[in-house]
Each structure stands twice: as C-alpha cells, then as structure tokens.
Design a protein around this motif. Structure first.
Motif, PDB file in Angstrom:
ATOM      1  N   VAL A  42       7.507  44.515  40.776  1.00 42.89           N
ATOM      2  CA  VAL A  42       7.345  45.258  39.528  1.00 42.89           C
ATOM      3  C   VAL A  42       6.938  44.302  38.421  1.00 42.89           C
ATOM      4  N   VAL A  43       6.028  44.756  37.543  1.00 38.61           N
ATOM      5  CA  VAL A  43       5.604  43.952  36.404  1.00 38.61           C
ATOM      6  C   VAL A  43       6.057  44.607  35.104  1.00 38.61           C
ATOM      7  N   ALA A  44       6.195  43.789  34.079  1.00 36.80           N
ATOM      8  CA  ALA A  44       6.426  44.273  32.717  1.00 36.80           C
ATOM      9  C   ALA A  44       5.129  44.031  31.962  1.00 36.80           C
ATOM     10  N   ILE A  45       4.654  45.070  31.256  1.00 35.78           N
ATOM     11  CA  ILE A  45       3.388  44.972  30.536  1.00 35.78           C
ATOM     12  C   ILE A  45       3.522  45.609  29.156  1.00 35.78           C
ATOM     13  N   HIS A  48       1.234  50.052  28.870  1.00 41.83           N
ATOM     14  CA  HIS A  48       0.599  50.456  30.132  1.00 41.83           C
ATOM     15  C   HIS A  48      -0.734  49.755  30.377  1.00 41.83           C
ATOM     16  N   SER A  50      -2.483  46.890  32.171  1.00 46.15           N
ATOM     17  CA  SER A  50      -2.251  45.916  33.242  1.00 46.15           C
ATOM     18  C   SER A  50      -2.877  44.550  32.957  1.00 46.15           C
ATOM     19  N   VAL A  53       0.108  41.385  30.947  1.00 48.90           N
ATOM     20  CA  VAL A  53       1.332  41.151  31.712  1.00 48.90           C
ATOM     21  C   VAL A  53       2.289  40.257  30.936  1.00 48.90           C
ATOM     22  N   ARG A  56       7.230  39.447  35.647  1.00 50.97           N
ATOM     23  CA  ARG A  56       7.268  40.157  36.921  1.00 50.97           C
ATOM     24  C   ARG A  56       8.478  39.709  37.712  1.00 50.97           C
ATOM     25  N   PHE A 101       7.431  53.713  31.922  1.00 52.35           N
ATOM     26  CA  PHE A 101       7.344  53.111  33.240  1.00 52.35           C
ATOM     27  C   PHE A 101       6.237  53.771  34.037  1.00 52.35           C
ATOM     28  N   TYR A 128       6.326  50.792  39.786  1.00 51.35           N
ATOM     29  CA  TYR A 128       5.288  49.771  39.750  1.00 51.35           C
ATOM     30  C   TYR A 128       5.373  48.889  38.512  1.00 51.35           C
ATOM     31  N   GLU A 129       5.709  49.512  37.393  1.00 56.33           N
ATOM     32  CA  GLU A 129       5.748  48.753  36.146  1.00 56.33           C
ATOM     33  C   GLU A 129       6.684  49.388  35.143  1.00 56.33           C
ATOM     34  N   THR A 131       6.946  49.226  30.799  1.00 57.14           N
ATOM     35  CA  THR A 131       6.077  48.851  29.695  1.00 57.14           C
ATOM     36  C   THR A 131       6.807  48.975  28.371  1.00 57.14           C
TER      37      THR A 131
END
Length: 173
Positions: A42-45, A48, A50, A53, A56, A101, A128-129, A131
């Motif tokens: 999972v990433v933090a952005i 939303h 991508s 970044v 992660r 998210f 997946y992420e 945000t």
C-alpha cells in the motif's frame, strides 16, 4: 530524516457518507482484516495522485493498523521531497486534515433505504492506497502532524518497521 510523522484515520468504521447523490455508504469493522494480513504494498499519496508518493508499506515509511475505530495510519513524511514538504506544511496547518483511500470492493451488503437512499456496507476490500486530501468523501477521517525530531522511540520504531518490511519482501514473516 527529521521524523515528521503524519498520522490519523484513513477510514472510520460505520461512518456514513453519500456517494454521488445515489447511495449511502459505510465501511464495516473488519473490512481491512484480510488485506492487512496479506499486507500488500500500500502507498500513501496526495489527492489520489499516484505521481505524488509520500510513503509505502514495503519501505517502512507507512504503517497501517485496523482497530475498533477504523483504519489508522502513520506516515513518515520526507521533508527533502516536494511531496513531503507539501504534506508536512498543509497537514501541519490543517489545510489538509482528511483522508481517502483507493480500493476494490471484495464483499458488500446492500439495504433498501426506504424513504432514504439505499445503504451499501462494505465488508471486505483490497486496499491499494491511502491519500491525504482536502475533500474527503468521509469527513470523519483525520490527519495530523507530529514532529518527533528528538524522539528516540519514534526513530527506533521507524528502524523496526523498515527491517520488518525488508523481511516481508524476502518472504520472511
């Protein structure tokens, strides 16, 4: 790294919101249990995007935990990057104080709303992420900055998370 940690709740369980004026939605407690057990990368952005970044899971810069309240996160924001500077500045001033998210629904329940909009309860997701965003769909989410520059405990925790992430990538549990 100076230890600029952003933390909060990317999701609050059983908090309702209206999606596109069409239906009400809430996330059930336990909706992240399976996906966090498998711990995808999972990433933090930001918003939303991508291309922006912030951290992660596999790098040890993002920690996720499901508790009775919701999906809690801790993000070690890097002030040497433009994205990190933006996150630290806007969250620190509380210009950005919410989250969202990115996910795919695995299981859901629907209820007829009667005189209200129908209610979708999401019970399982692939995450997946997360945000940081100024306009969260769920207003009950939160993000706040904690400066831990001289906090040895925070530094030790970051080192531990990175080591655990490296082990997971090698298949060591």
């Amino acid at each position: 790294m100076t230890g600029n940690v952003i933390s909060g709740y990317a999701v609050m369980f059983n908090s309702e919101t209206v999606i596109a004026g069409e239906f009400r939605e809430r996330i059930a407690q336990g909706a992240f249990t399976r996906t966090l057990k498998d711990m995808p990368d999972v990433v933090a952005i930001l918003s939303h995007d991508s291309g922006r970044v912030l951290g992660r899971v596999s790098a040890g810069t993002l920690t996720l935990r499901e508790d009775r309240i919701g999906l809690w996160f801790s993000l070690d924001a890097d002030p040497s990057t433009p994205e990190g500077q933006t996150a630290i500045g806007t969250v620190g001033r509380q210009d950005v104080k919410g989250c969202s998210f990115g996910f795919q629904v695995r299981a859901e329940d629907w209820q007829d709303g009667g005189n209200r909009l129908p209610l979708r309860t999401i019970t399982d997701v692939d995450l997946y992420e997360i945000t940081l965003t100024a306009f969260p769909a769920y207003e009950s989410t939160s993000a706040a900055l904690t400066r831990a520059e001289h906090n040895a405990t925070a530094a030790t925790e970051r080192i531990r998370r990175r080591a655990e992430a490296a082990q997971r990538l090698r298949g060591i549990r």
